[in-house]
Design an enzyme around this catalytic site. Structure first.
Site, PDB file in Angstrom:
ATOM      1  N   GLN A 121       0.804  -1.215   0.000  1.00  0.00           N
ATOM      2  CA  GLN A 121       0.000   0.000   0.000  1.00  0.00           C
ATOM      3  C   GLN A 121       0.841   1.271   0.000  1.00  0.00           C
ATOM      4  O   GLN A 121       0.349   2.343  -0.359  1.00  0.00           O
ATOM      5  CB  GLN A 121      -0.954   0.007   1.194  1.00  0.00           C
ATOM      6  CG  GLN A 121      -0.283   0.115   2.538  1.00  0.00           C
ATOM      7  CD  GLN A 121      -1.268  -0.005   3.691  1.00  0.00           C
ATOM      8  OE1 GLN A 121      -1.832  -1.051   3.928  1.00  0.00           O
ATOM      9  NE2 GLN A 121      -1.468   1.099   4.404  1.00  0.00           N
TER      10      GLN A 121
ATOM     11  N   CYS B 197      -5.362   0.261   3.680  1.00  0.00           N
ATOM     12  CA  CYS B 197      -5.470  -1.153   4.043  1.00  0.00           C
ATOM     13  C   CYS B 197      -6.890  -1.659   3.858  1.00  0.00           C
ATOM     14  O   CYS B 197      -7.116  -2.797   3.425  1.00  0.00           O
ATOM     15  CB  CYS B 197      -5.024  -1.358   5.478  1.00  0.00           C
ATOM     16  SG  CYS B 197      -5.961  -0.392   6.694  1.00  0.00           S
TER      17      CYS B 197
ATOM     18  N   HIS C 244      -6.873  -1.796  11.764  1.00  0.00           N
ATOM     19  CA  HIS C 244      -6.143  -2.116  10.537  1.00  0.00           C
ATOM     20  C   HIS C 244      -6.858  -3.275   9.851  1.00  0.00           C
ATOM     21  O   HIS C 244      -7.217  -4.260  10.494  1.00  0.00           O
ATOM     22  CB  HIS C 244      -4.702  -2.518  10.863  1.00  0.00           C
ATOM     23  CG  HIS C 244      -3.869  -2.828   9.658  1.00  0.00           C
ATOM     24  ND1 HIS C 244      -3.576  -1.890   8.688  1.00  0.00           N
ATOM     25  CD2 HIS C 244      -3.263  -3.981   9.257  1.00  0.00           C
ATOM     26  CE1 HIS C 244      -2.819  -2.461   7.745  1.00  0.00           C
ATOM     27  NE2 HIS C 244      -2.625  -3.728   8.071  1.00  0.00           N
TER      28      HIS C 244
ATOM     29  N   ASN D 239      -1.529  -9.322   4.571  1.00  0.00           N
ATOM     30  CA  ASN D 239      -1.408  -7.881   4.790  1.00  0.00           C
ATOM     31  C   ASN D 239      -1.136  -7.169   3.466  1.00  0.00           C
ATOM     32  O   ASN D 239      -0.957  -7.805   2.425  1.00  0.00           O
ATOM     33  CB  ASN D 239      -0.294  -7.600   5.794  1.00  0.00           C
ATOM     34  CG  ASN D 239      -0.457  -6.264   6.490  1.00  0.00           C
ATOM     35  OD1 ASN D 239      -1.392  -5.526   6.233  1.00  0.00           O
ATOM     36  ND2 ASN D 239       0.462  -5.950   7.375  1.00  0.00           N
TER      37      ASN D 239
END
Length: 331
Positions: free
Chosen positions: A130, A136, A274, A298
């Site tokens: 990102q 996110c 997150h 992630n």
């Protein structure tokens, strides 16, 4: 805001005079900058070096503790080791999530396998990065839709996070300053589609919305909220596919996580900040005594964690809030 003013604000939380650098670390510092493609002005380099050296010391201490069996996971130097806490907070959604009256998934009893990894079945696109953009939430939403699109069509296609960043702000997201997966799903549902990464590539910054309906590759008819417990979450994951989740990630240990089953004593169950993509579960060690974990994807790139993935404790009272804010789309 001018660059000069921005730099003044940026360093308000850092001491005005950077400490004298440890010159024994010069070679390591230069190697780290090259490998992470870091360049600074002379003034900024002093402050970034000071932050980096603090992290070097902390990680060395953690390594010593590992040797004494005080920890169960590893941390390492990565691209975030020159960043302030405030800069890291800007990369995640720091606002507390609020769930509206969206339909909740109906509990179904399914046979739970010993392990599950949706990557092996083709449901998961490669790990992406990102960058310096708190998107996110967009990567988690796109990832969950990608999985359902593959389930429906047999074709795996990366979807446009930039489309979400640019176009969903009227639904309550905040571009690169964070967002909630609920609002992003609402946008895709009401918008009638989402473009692919190939036609609307990621830029790690907010621009004007350039969505073109004729380029849309997927439509979401609705999205469902998973009940806030791990039993419901594992049923949904097994029965549906990858799930967008939120966790408490505002800890130094998360930023520098490198592998193993994550452990953070201060992790909270009720403060997800997150967004990530839940793609599987398993255990480490012998089956009868192994430590159970959730496997999450992630959006920090493959150099972070276990090639971009993280293991979070499973069956430990909703560790870090893994089951507190889980959703998935219906195409």
């Amino acid at each position: 805001m001018t660059p000069a003013v921005f730099l003044v604000i940026l360093w308000l939380g850092v001491t005005l005079a950077a400490p004298t650098p440890d010159y024994n670390l010069d070679a390591e510092w230069e190697k780290w900058k090259r490998s992470n493609e870091k360049t600074y002005s002379p003034e900024e380099e002093e402050q970034r070096r000071a932050l980096w050296e603090e992290n070097v010391k902390m990680i060395k201490q953690h390594t010593v503790e590992n040797g004494l069996w005080m920890n169960n996971f590893t941390i390492e130097m990565n691209q975030f080791c020159d960043m302030t806490d405030e800069e890291m907070r800007m990369m995640i959604d720091s606002s507390a999530p609020t769930l509206r009256k969206e339909k909740r998934v109906q509990k179904r009893n399914v046979e739970i396998p010993k392990t599950l990894d949706w990557r092996k079945d083709g449901y998961v696109t490669p790990v992406r990065r990102q960058g310096a953009c708190g998107a996110c939430w967009g990567f988690a939403v796109a990832g969950s839709i990608e999985g359902q699109l593959f389930k429906k069509t047999g074709k795996l296609s990366p979807l446009s996070v930039q489309n979400l960043v640019d176009c969903s702000r009227s639904f309550g997201t905040m571009g690169c300053n964070g967002g909630r997966i609920y609002n992003a799903f609402q946008y895709v549902k009401n918008n009638g589609g989402l473009e692919a990464e190939a036609t609307y590539p990621y830029e790690a910054k907010v621009r004007n919305c350039r969505y073109r309906p004729e380029k849309s590759v997927v439509k979401v008819t609705r999205f469902l909220v998973v009940p806030r417990n791990e039993e419901a979450l594992i049923n949904a994951l097994v029965n549906i596919g990858p799930i967008a989740v939120g966790i408490d990630a505002q800890h130094e240990s998360f930023k520098k996580y490198a592998g193993g089953i994550y452990h953070e004593p201060n992790c909270k169950r009720d403060s997800p900040n997150h967004s990530m993509l839940l793609v599987g579960f398993g255990y480490e060690g012998q089956e009868s005594e192994g430590r159970k974990y959730w496997l999450v994807k992630n959006s920090y790139g493959e150099q972070w964690g276990e090639k971009g993935y993280m293991k979070i404790p499973r069956g430990q009272n909703n560790y870090c809030g893994i089951a507190s804010y889980a959703m998935y789309p219906v195409l």
